[in-house]
Design a protein around this motif. Structure first.
Motif, PDB file in Angstrom:
ATOM      1  N   SER A  46       0.828  -1.210   0.000  1.00 26.57           N
ATOM      2  CA  SER A  46       0.000   0.000   0.000  1.00 26.57           C
ATOM      3  C   SER A  46       0.860   1.257   0.000  1.00 26.57           C
ATOM      4  N   ASP A  47       2.146   1.103   0.273  1.00 24.44           N
ATOM      5  CA  ASP A  47       3.059   2.237   0.333  1.00 24.44           C
ATOM      6  C   ASP A  47       3.348   2.746  -1.080  1.00 24.44           C
ATOM      7  N   PRO A  48       3.182   4.044  -1.339  1.00 23.70           N
ATOM      8  CA  PRO A  48       3.409   4.572  -2.693  1.00 23.70           C
ATOM      9  C   PRO A  48       4.810   4.309  -3.230  1.00 23.70           C
ATOM     10  N   ALA A  49       5.832   4.377  -2.394  1.00 24.29           N
ATOM     11  CA  ALA A  49       7.195   4.131  -2.881  1.00 24.29           C
ATOM     12  C   ALA A  49       7.380   2.677  -3.292  1.00 24.29           C
ATOM     13  N   ILE A  50       6.870   1.753  -2.498  1.00 26.32           N
ATOM     14  CA  ILE A  50       6.978   0.334  -2.844  1.00 26.32           C
ATOM     15  C   ILE A  50       6.165   0.049  -4.104  1.00 26.32           C
ATOM     16  N   GLN A  51       4.978   0.628  -4.199  1.00 23.10           N
ATOM     17  CA  GLN A  51       4.177   0.454  -5.408  1.00 23.10           C
ATOM     18  C   GLN A  51       4.913   0.987  -6.634  1.00 23.10           C
ATOM     19  N   MET A  58      -1.644  -4.755  -3.577  1.00 24.40           N
ATOM     20  CA  MET A  58      -2.294  -6.010  -3.195  1.00 24.40           C
ATOM     21  C   MET A  58      -3.521  -5.735  -2.352  1.00 24.40           C
ATOM     22  N   THR A  59      -4.568  -6.459  -2.640  1.00 24.87           N
ATOM     23  CA  THR A  59      -5.735  -6.468  -1.770  1.00 24.87           C
ATOM     24  C   THR A  59      -5.444  -7.395  -0.599  1.00 24.87           C
ATOM     25  N   ASP A  60      -6.328  -7.413   0.371  1.00 25.65           N
ATOM     26  CA  ASP A  60      -6.170  -8.336   1.498  1.00 25.65           C
ATOM     27  C   ASP A  60      -6.093  -9.789   1.027  1.00 25.65           C
ATOM     28  N   ASP A  61      -7.003 -10.162   0.120  1.00 27.66           N
ATOM     29  CA  ASP A  61      -7.016 -11.536  -0.370  1.00 27.66           C
ATOM     30  C   ASP A  61      -5.750 -11.869  -1.153  1.00 27.66           C
ATOM     31  N   GLU A  62      -5.276 -10.924  -1.961  1.00 33.51           N
ATOM     32  CA  GLU A  62      -4.055 -11.155  -2.730  1.00 33.51           C
ATOM     33  C   GLU A  62      -2.839 -11.304  -1.810  1.00 33.51           C
ATOM     34  N   ALA A  63      -2.794 -10.506  -0.748  1.00 35.12           N
ATOM     35  CA  ALA A  63      -1.683 -10.614   0.200  1.00 35.12           C
ATOM     36  C   ALA A  63      -1.687 -11.982   0.879  1.00 35.12           C
ATOM     37  N   ALA A  64      -2.860 -12.463   1.256  1.00 36.74           N
ATOM     38  CA  ALA A  64      -2.949 -13.787   1.873  1.00 36.74           C
ATOM     39  C   ALA A  64      -2.485 -14.868   0.900  1.00 36.74           C
ATOM     40  N   ALA A  65      -2.887 -14.749  -0.363  1.00 34.45           N
ATOM     41  CA  ALA A  65      -2.470 -15.717  -1.371  1.00 34.45           C
ATOM     42  C   ALA A  65      -0.966 -15.626  -1.622  1.00 34.45           C
ATOM     43  N   TRP A  66      -0.421 -14.410  -1.642  1.00 31.34           N
ATOM     44  CA  TRP A  66       1.016 -14.196  -1.847  1.00 31.34           C
ATOM     45  C   TRP A  66       1.808 -14.890  -0.744  1.00 31.34           C
ATOM     46  N   LEU A  67       1.373 -14.733   0.498  1.00 29.40           N
ATOM     47  CA  LEU A  67       2.052 -15.389   1.623  1.00 29.40           C
ATOM     48  C   LEU A  67       1.984 -16.908   1.506  1.00 29.40           C
ATOM     49  N   ALA A  68       0.849 -17.420   1.071  1.00 25.23           N
ATOM     50  CA  ALA A  68       0.657 -18.868   0.979  1.00 25.23           C
ATOM     51  C   ALA A  68       1.505 -19.504  -0.120  1.00 25.23           C
ATOM     52  N   ALA A 107      20.591 -15.693  -9.472  1.00 25.54           N
ATOM     53  CA  ALA A 107      19.269 -15.217  -9.067  1.00 25.54           C
ATOM     54  C   ALA A 107      19.289 -13.696  -9.056  1.00 25.54           C
ATOM     55  N   GLU A 108      18.101 -13.134  -9.216  1.00 27.12           N
ATOM     56  CA  GLU A 108      17.920 -11.700  -9.045  1.00 27.12           C
ATOM     57  C   GLU A 108      17.326 -11.484  -7.664  1.00 27.12           C
ATOM     58  N   VAL A 109      17.712 -10.400  -7.020  1.00 28.17           N
ATOM     59  CA  VAL A 109      17.267 -10.099  -5.666  1.00 28.17           C
ATOM     60  C   VAL A 109      16.222  -8.993  -5.706  1.00 28.17           C
ATOM     61  N   SER A 110      15.226  -9.122  -4.864  1.00 27.78           N
ATOM     62  CA  SER A 110      14.205  -8.095  -4.679  1.00 27.78           C
ATOM     63  C   SER A 110      14.126  -7.778  -3.190  1.00 27.78           C
ATOM     64  N   TYR A 111      13.907  -6.501  -2.862  1.00 26.14           N
ATOM     65  CA  TYR A 111      13.754  -6.123  -1.454  1.00 26.14           C
ATOM     66  C   TYR A 111      12.945  -4.847  -1.347  1.00 26.14           C
ATOM     67  N   TRP A 112      12.302  -4.693  -0.200  1.00 27.22           N
ATOM     68  CA  TRP A 112      11.689  -3.429   0.190  1.00 27.22           C
ATOM     69  C   TRP A 112      11.653  -3.342   1.701  1.00 27.22           C
ATOM     70  N   VAL A 113      11.553  -2.102   2.195  1.00 25.19           N
ATOM     71  CA  VAL A 113      11.495  -1.849   3.634  1.00 25.19           C
ATOM     72  C   VAL A 113      10.298  -0.937   3.898  1.00 25.19           C
ATOM     73  N   LEU A 114       9.535  -1.270   4.926  1.00 29.02           N
ATOM     74  CA  LEU A 114       8.387  -0.447   5.298  1.00 29.02           C
ATOM     75  C   LEU A 114       8.835   0.948   5.738  1.00 29.02           C
ATOM     76  N   PRO A 115       8.009   1.969   5.490  1.00 24.58           N
ATOM     77  CA  PRO A 115       8.407   3.351   5.796  1.00 24.58           C
ATOM     78  C   PRO A 115       8.901   3.579   7.221  1.00 24.58           C
ATOM     79  N   ALA A 116       8.282   2.977   8.204  1.00 19.93           N
ATOM     80  CA  ALA A 116       8.668   3.205   9.605  1.00 19.93           C
ATOM     81  C   ALA A 116      10.072   2.696   9.927  1.00 19.93           C
ATOM     82  N   PHE A 117      10.627   1.836   9.062  1.00 17.81           N
ATOM     83  CA  PHE A 117      11.931   1.230   9.326  1.00 17.81           C
ATOM     84  C   PHE A 117      13.037   1.768   8.414  1.00 17.81           C
TER      85      PHE A 117
END
Length: 191
Positions: A46-51, A58-68, A107-117
């Protein structure tokens, strides 16, 4: 057609391992994703920078599916992802090996950090810890970081973790605002 060279890593090399929890410095822990991490994933995408840089929401359902999906990615050896946590519990971000090619050892690496961190060097510390495991335990030969030339923060993360700048891929990735040139950084097992 017979190959003239051996695979760097045989199929099954990743799947034969249990996904580890990796310790970085200053209490940073990379651990496998949990379904309970759902709020952090929703917050991240939901963070504009990460987007902007990851080109997705991601919607709530998409996030749950992504984790699974992460255990299946591990089993099929297509990706490997970890929650970056400050204490093994609170999620500060994510790091993953994507475009994992065992036979080529890359492999290619992907990363992001939440704004508060942000601003705590969490991403370079996580990248260094994950790289140490990917080279030392898994046996990869090359890791790459690709990011938009308009994302200097990711450039600093790659450099701080020992990923050398190799060049620019012109108009290589489509973002919401058009085609972006991409910086390529890489680290080898011999670096």
């Amino acid at each position: 057609m017979p190959k003239l060279i051996s695979d760097v890593l045989a199929p099954g090399s990743l799947a034969a391992l249990s996904q580890p929890t990796l310790a970085a410095d200053d209490g940073l822990v990379l651990r496998p994703w949990r379904l309970a991490d759902h709020p952090a994933v929703v917050a991240g995408y939901s963070d504009p920078a990460i987007q902007r840089w990851h080109c997705r929401a991601m919607t709530d359902d998409e996030a749950a599916a992504w984790l699974a999906t992460w255990p299946e990615h591990w089993r099929t050896e297509s990706r490997a992802g970890w929650a970056i946590t400050t204490d093994g519990e609170e999620v500060a971000g994510q790091i993953s090996l994507r475009s994992l090619q065992l036979i080529d050892g890359q492999a290619e690496v992907s990363y992001w950090v939440l704004p508060a961190f942000r601003g705590r060097r969490i991403a370079p510390r996580a990248l260094a810890a994950m790289s140490t495991w990917a080279f030392g335990t898994l046996g990869l030969h090359r890791l790459e970081v690709r990011h938009s030339v308009e994302n200097p923060a990711s450039c600093r993360v790659a450099a701080a973790a020992g990923f050398l700048f190799e060049g620019v891929q012109r108009a290589s990735l489509l973002h919401a605002d058009g085609w972006h040139d991409m910086h390529v950084h890489a680290r080898l097992d011999s670096d």
